[in-house]
Design a protein around this motif. Structure first.
Motif, PDB file in Angstrom:
ATOM      1  N   GLY A 176       0.793  -1.224   0.000  1.00 21.06           N
ATOM      2  CA  GLY A 176       0.000   0.000   0.000  1.00 21.06           C
ATOM      3  C   GLY A 176       0.820   1.265   0.000  1.00 21.06           C
ATOM      4  O   GLY A 176       0.356   2.324   0.399  1.00 21.06           O
ATOM      5  N   SER A 177       2.060   1.171  -0.478  1.00 23.18           N
ATOM      6  CA  SER A 177       3.007   2.273  -0.320  1.00 23.18           C
ATOM      7  C   SER A 177       2.901   3.336  -1.394  1.00 23.18           C
ATOM      8  O   SER A 177       3.515   4.382  -1.283  1.00 23.18           O
ATOM      9  CB  SER A 177       4.432   1.715  -0.348  1.00 23.18           C
ATOM     10  OG  SER A 177       4.673   1.099  -1.613  1.00 23.18           O
ATOM     11  N   LEU A 192      -6.547   0.306   5.457  1.00 24.70           N
ATOM     12  CA  LEU A 192      -7.012  -0.081   4.124  1.00 24.70           C
ATOM     13  C   LEU A 192      -7.105  -1.596   3.986  1.00 24.70           C
ATOM     14  O   LEU A 192      -8.017  -2.123   3.350  1.00 24.70           O
ATOM     15  CB  LEU A 192      -6.085   0.498   3.058  1.00 24.70           C
ATOM     16  CG  LEU A 192      -6.138   2.015   2.882  1.00 24.70           C
ATOM     17  CD1 LEU A 192      -5.027   2.491   1.955  1.00 24.70           C
ATOM     18  CD2 LEU A 192      -7.491   2.446   2.336  1.00 24.70           C
ATOM     19  N   TRP A 193      -6.152  -2.306   4.577  1.00 22.59           N
ATOM     20  CA  TRP A 193      -6.191  -3.764   4.531  1.00 22.59           C
ATOM     21  C   TRP A 193      -7.447  -4.282   5.222  1.00 22.59           C
ATOM     22  O   TRP A 193      -8.074  -5.240   4.772  1.00 22.59           O
ATOM     23  CB  TRP A 193      -4.944  -4.345   5.195  1.00 22.59           C
ATOM     24  CG  TRP A 193      -3.749  -4.372   4.307  1.00 22.59           C
ATOM     25  CD1 TRP A 193      -3.511  -3.577   3.223  1.00 22.59           C
ATOM     26  CD2 TRP A 193      -2.629  -5.233   4.426  1.00 22.59           C
ATOM     27  NE1 TRP A 193      -2.302  -3.879   2.660  1.00 22.59           N
ATOM     28  CE2 TRP A 193      -1.734  -4.894   3.385  1.00 22.59           C
ATOM     29  CE3 TRP A 193      -2.268  -6.235   5.310  1.00 22.59           C
ATOM     30  CZ2 TRP A 193      -0.515  -5.547   3.213  1.00 22.59           C
ATOM     31  CZ3 TRP A 193      -1.053  -6.876   5.134  1.00 22.59           C
ATOM     32  CH2 TRP A 193      -0.199  -6.541   4.088  1.00 22.59           C
ATOM     33  N   LYS A 194      -7.786  -3.681   6.345  1.00 23.65           N
ATOM     34  CA  LYS A 194      -8.996  -4.098   7.049  1.00 23.65           C
ATOM     35  C   LYS A 194     -10.226  -3.847   6.172  1.00 23.65           C
ATOM     36  O   LYS A 194     -11.147  -4.662   6.138  1.00 23.65           O
ATOM     37  CB  LYS A 194      -9.131  -3.318   8.357  1.00 23.65           C
ATOM     38  CG  LYS A 194      -8.128  -3.699   9.422  1.00 23.65           C
ATOM     39  CD  LYS A 194      -8.608  -4.913  10.190  1.00 23.65           C
ATOM     40  CE  LYS A 194      -7.726  -5.168  11.397  1.00 23.65           C
ATOM     41  NZ  LYS A 194      -8.231  -6.286  12.214  1.00 23.65           N
ATOM     42  N   MET A 231      -5.575  -8.751   5.425  1.00 23.53           N
ATOM     43  CA  MET A 231      -4.703  -9.414   6.375  1.00 23.53           C
ATOM     44  C   MET A 231      -4.749  -8.705   7.719  1.00 23.53           C
ATOM     45  O   MET A 231      -5.099  -7.527   7.785  1.00 23.53           O
ATOM     46  CB  MET A 231      -3.257  -9.407   5.839  1.00 23.53           C
ATOM     47  CG  MET A 231      -2.450 -10.648   6.173  1.00 23.53           C
ATOM     48  SD  MET A 231      -0.746 -10.537   5.581  1.00 23.53           S
ATOM     49  CE  MET A 231      -0.952 -10.999   3.872  1.00 23.53           C
ATOM     50  N   GLU A 232      -4.364  -9.388   8.781  1.00 21.48           N
ATOM     51  CA  GLU A 232      -4.304  -8.779  10.109  1.00 21.48           C
ATOM     52  C   GLU A 232      -2.953  -8.092  10.298  1.00 21.48           C
ATOM     53  O   GLU A 232      -2.071  -8.154   9.449  1.00 21.48           O
ATOM     54  CB  GLU A 232      -4.524  -9.849  11.179  1.00 21.48           C
ATOM     55  CG  GLU A 232      -5.901 -10.496  11.120  1.00 21.48           C
ATOM     56  CD  GLU A 232      -7.021  -9.482  11.326  1.00 21.48           C
ATOM     57  OE1 GLU A 232      -6.898  -8.629  12.229  1.00 21.48           O
ATOM     58  OE2 GLU A 232      -8.010  -9.553  10.582  1.00 21.48           O
ATOM     59  N   TRP A 233      -2.785  -7.446  11.452  1.00 20.93           N
ATOM     60  CA  TRP A 233      -1.583  -6.655  11.683  1.00 20.93           C
ATOM     61  C   TRP A 233      -0.321  -7.518  11.664  1.00 20.93           C
ATOM     62  O   TRP A 233       0.750  -7.059  11.253  1.00 20.93           O
ATOM     63  CB  TRP A 233      -1.699  -5.885  13.004  1.00 20.93           C
ATOM     64  CG  TRP A 233      -1.731  -6.735  14.246  1.00 20.93           C
ATOM     65  CD1 TRP A 233      -2.826  -7.210  14.890  1.00 20.93           C
ATOM     66  CD2 TRP A 233      -0.595  -7.211  14.975  1.00 20.93           C
ATOM     67  NE1 TRP A 233      -2.459  -7.956  15.984  1.00 20.93           N
ATOM     68  CE2 TRP A 233      -1.095  -7.972  16.071  1.00 20.93           C
ATOM     69  CE3 TRP A 233       0.787  -7.075  14.826  1.00 20.93           C
ATOM     70  CZ2 TRP A 233      -0.251  -8.586  16.989  1.00 20.93           C
ATOM     71  CZ3 TRP A 233       1.621  -7.687  15.752  1.00 20.93           C
ATOM     72  CH2 TRP A 233       1.101  -8.433  16.815  1.00 20.93           C
ATOM     73  N   GLN A 234      -0.433  -8.801  12.083  1.00 23.34           N
ATOM     74  CA  GLN A 234       0.747  -9.660  12.086  1.00 23.34           C
ATOM     75  C   GLN A 234       1.302  -9.849  10.677  1.00 23.34           C
ATOM     76  O   GLN A 234       2.518  -9.880  10.470  1.00 23.34           O
ATOM     77  CB  GLN A 234       0.422 -11.022  12.702  1.00 23.34           C
ATOM     78  CG  GLN A 234      -0.016 -10.977  14.157  1.00 23.34           C
ATOM     79  CD  GLN A 234      -1.517 -10.910  14.319  1.00 23.34           C
ATOM     80  OE1 GLN A 234      -2.222 -10.380  13.459  1.00 23.34           O
ATOM     81  NE2 GLN A 234      -2.022 -11.472  15.404  1.00 23.34           N
ATOM     82  N   HIS A 283     -10.762  -1.643  -3.606  1.00 24.04           N
ATOM     83  CA  HIS A 283     -11.142  -0.722  -2.537  1.00 24.04           C
ATOM     84  C   HIS A 283      -9.998   0.233  -2.231  1.00 24.04           C
ATOM     85  O   HIS A 283     -10.192   1.415  -2.027  1.00 24.04           O
ATOM     86  CB  HIS A 283     -11.504  -1.492  -1.267  1.00 24.04           C
ATOM     87  CG  HIS A 283     -12.777  -2.257  -1.378  1.00 24.04           C
ATOM     88  ND1 HIS A 283     -13.975  -1.639  -1.676  1.00 24.04           N
ATOM     89  CD2 HIS A 283     -13.041  -3.576  -1.234  1.00 24.04           C
ATOM     90  CE1 HIS A 283     -14.933  -2.553  -1.707  1.00 24.04           C
ATOM     91  NE2 HIS A 283     -14.397  -3.733  -1.447  1.00 24.04           N
ATOM     92  N   SER A 284      -8.758  -0.304  -2.188  1.00 24.38           N
ATOM     93  CA  SER A 284      -7.625   0.529  -1.803  1.00 24.38           C
ATOM     94  C   SER A 284      -7.232   1.513  -2.880  1.00 24.38           C
ATOM     95  O   SER A 284      -6.417   2.385  -2.650  1.00 24.38           O
ATOM     96  CB  SER A 284      -6.427  -0.357  -1.455  1.00 24.38           C
ATOM     97  OG  SER A 284      -6.091  -1.179  -2.559  1.00 24.38           O
TER      98      SER A 284
END
Length: 515
Positions: free
Chosen positions: A42-43, A153-155, A160-163, A239-240
């Motif tokens: 997402g950079s 954005l991932w959520k 993916m989760e934070w891990q 979405h992102s």
């Protein structure tokens, strides 16, 4: 039915034709230089590819993807295969391009762990394919974005989760550390908010001319090959990427994307504690300047509501709970109550909540009994109290400031007793040397409260730094007196170069102070 006999294709002819096309492609590619973009998730690497695709000097093929369209197999399309087969590259020299730019995400969820399992042992330049190109232009362009915004954005995309994000970013940081200096880092915030400043620097690095149309990318259908055959669009609307959707008439670079606030403070704490300091380090000298400025101050002051604790979130829950009760006793449709409540200048503070209930009763001609009004007030207070939660990083930041010998103050609007009660419930009564509220001082922040604080403490504006969440009621009046301010805004990008500097978690300020 025709009596003509069909002949099978001549495989020898096909092979010869393919070899001829391959030779022509290789000859074309031998006249191109190359640069690769290394992106954290997402950079903005896709955004940067879209920007460079507008240049007549650049050919932009795809990023490395798995062969399988479902992205589930650990078998990957080789760069040499893509480079020879992709028509974007094969036609590049004909159309006048000078540089081929492609992106690699060694930390993307497209990848499996085994792809970069020996990252520490290899030559970093081997991680990006040079192929038939005669020259790689300097170091790659590294793209990085605030992990907090990426996780949000991932959520939203249910990725993916934070891990998983921590794992991906650690891969990116390892590659950054291995790559020799000099290195170019592009912060997403800077690329999105100041494209006319950032893009010319990138163009200089690529040795290509800058044109204004690069700040308004419109090319959404740059094809690439998946499975070596199928042509699909790299820039499909996700979405992102909704800020750059093809459905919009204006394709200019959008400064910011929505913040959805989809993860907990515990997740923020974990993400910031594990990788947040690395993101802050990419701000370079801005971190040093901000740290030195804060260390010069004797007093560090905070707003309380929505700066140190989650007042807005708690009050929103309390409002919903009390409106539901009001609906039960009045039989007024809940949607009508919410609509009418939103007209009461948006206020949900406890000192005016009784007036709000009286307003609703008058609006819908409902006689609100004394006992019912008291129950509503108590329900509101109890719900807020149960929902009180410290902002992510608040305790660590206050501990760091105490360790640095700073005097701490609260300068907030609202009821003094209520603030003292909340500080006690949150375990924050001890760290602060001075607490003042608009109710106790009988004046608001825009009516001279900051000057009264300076007078009471017998200090000058240069002795204090103030952290608050409101531009109008915190930043503006304090800065007018010369108080150094930091804007705490969770819904915006971190920006250490803005005036005032802006952070979106208190963890970031702690990273800055700890160096």
């Amino acid at each position: 039915m025709s009596g003509k006999r069909r002949h099978a294709p001549d495989s020898r002819y096909d092979s010869a034709s393919k070899r001829s096309r391959m030779a022509n492609t290789m000859e074309s590619l031998s006249r191109l230089d190359a640069c690769h973009i290394v992106g954290a998730p997402g950079s903005g690497s896709t955004l940067l590819m879209k920007i460079l695709a507008e240049s007549k000097s650049c050919a932009v093929p795809c990023r490395l993807l798995p062969k399988d369209a479902s992205m589930s197999e650990a078998e990957f399309v080789l760069w040499d295969f893509i480079s020879r087969e992709n028509y974007t590259l094969s036609s590049a020299s004909v159309e006048g391009e000078q540089v081929v730019v492609y992106a690699v995400e060694p930390c993307s969820d497209f990848y499996h762990d085994e792809v970069y399992v020996n990252l520490d042992k290899c030559d970093p330049s081997s991680l990006a394919y040079s192929g038939p190109f005669p020259r790689i232009l300097g170091s790659p362009i590294f793209c990085i974005r605030d992990p907090i915004r990426v996780l949000d954005l991932w959520k939203k995309d249910e990725r993916m989760e934070w891990q998983g994000l921590v794992h991906c970013l650690n891969m990116f940081y390892r590659l950054w550390d291995l790559w020799p200096d000099p290195k170019i880092c592009v912060l997403y915030k800077a690329l999105a908010e100041y494209p006319c400043e950032v893009i010319p620097v990138i163009c200089d690095h690529l040795e290509i001319p800058f044109t204004y149309n690069m700040t308004r990318p419109t090319k959404f259908s740059i094809p690439f090959l998946r499975r070596g055959v199928e042509e699909v669009s790299l820039y499909r609307p996700l979405h992102s990427l909704e800020a750059f959707s093809e459905s919009k008439e204006d394709y200019g670079i959008v400064q910011d994307e929505p913040y959805y606030d989809l993860f907990t403070n515990d997740e923020k704490d974990m993400l910031e504690s594990m990788v947040g300091h690395r993101y802050i380090s990419y701000w370079g000298d801005s971190v040093r300047v901000l740290r030195e400025t804060l260390l010069e101050k004797t007093w560090i002051a905070f707003d309380l509501d929505d700066a140190l604790h989650e007042y807005r979130r708690a009050s929103s829950k309390a409002t919903d709970t009390t409106l539901e009760y009001f609906h039960q006793i009045s039989r007024v449709p809940l949607s009508d109550l919410r609509s009418a409540y939103s007209d009461i200048d948006g206020s949900t503070s406890t000192e005016c909540i009784e007036d709000c209930f009286s307003f609703l009763a008058d609006r819908f001609s409902f006689e609100l009994a004394f006992e019912e009004k008291n129950h509503l007030l108590q329900l509101y207070e109890d719900t807020i109290t149960d929902g009180l939660e410290l902002k992510s990083g608040a305790l660590r930041l206050l501990a760091t400031l105490n360790g640095l010998g700073k005097k701490l103050a609260i300068i907030s609007e609202g009821l003094h007793d209520a603030h003292e009660r909340n500080l006690n419930l949150l375990g924050l009564e001890d760290p602060f040397d001075f607490i003042v509220t608009s109710n106790g001082a009988r004046r608001g922040k825009t009516d001279g409260l900051f000057q009264e604080v300076l007078d009471d403490l017998k200090i000058s504006a240069s002795d204090m730094a103030y952290i608050g969440d409101s531009e109008e009621r915190d930043m503006k009046p304090a800065m007018e007196l010369g108080i150094f301010c930091i804007h705490f805004s969770e819904r915006k990008n971190c920006n250490l170069e803005s005036h005032p500097p802006r952070i979106n978690t208190l963890n970031k300020l702690n990273h800055i102070l700890r160096g």
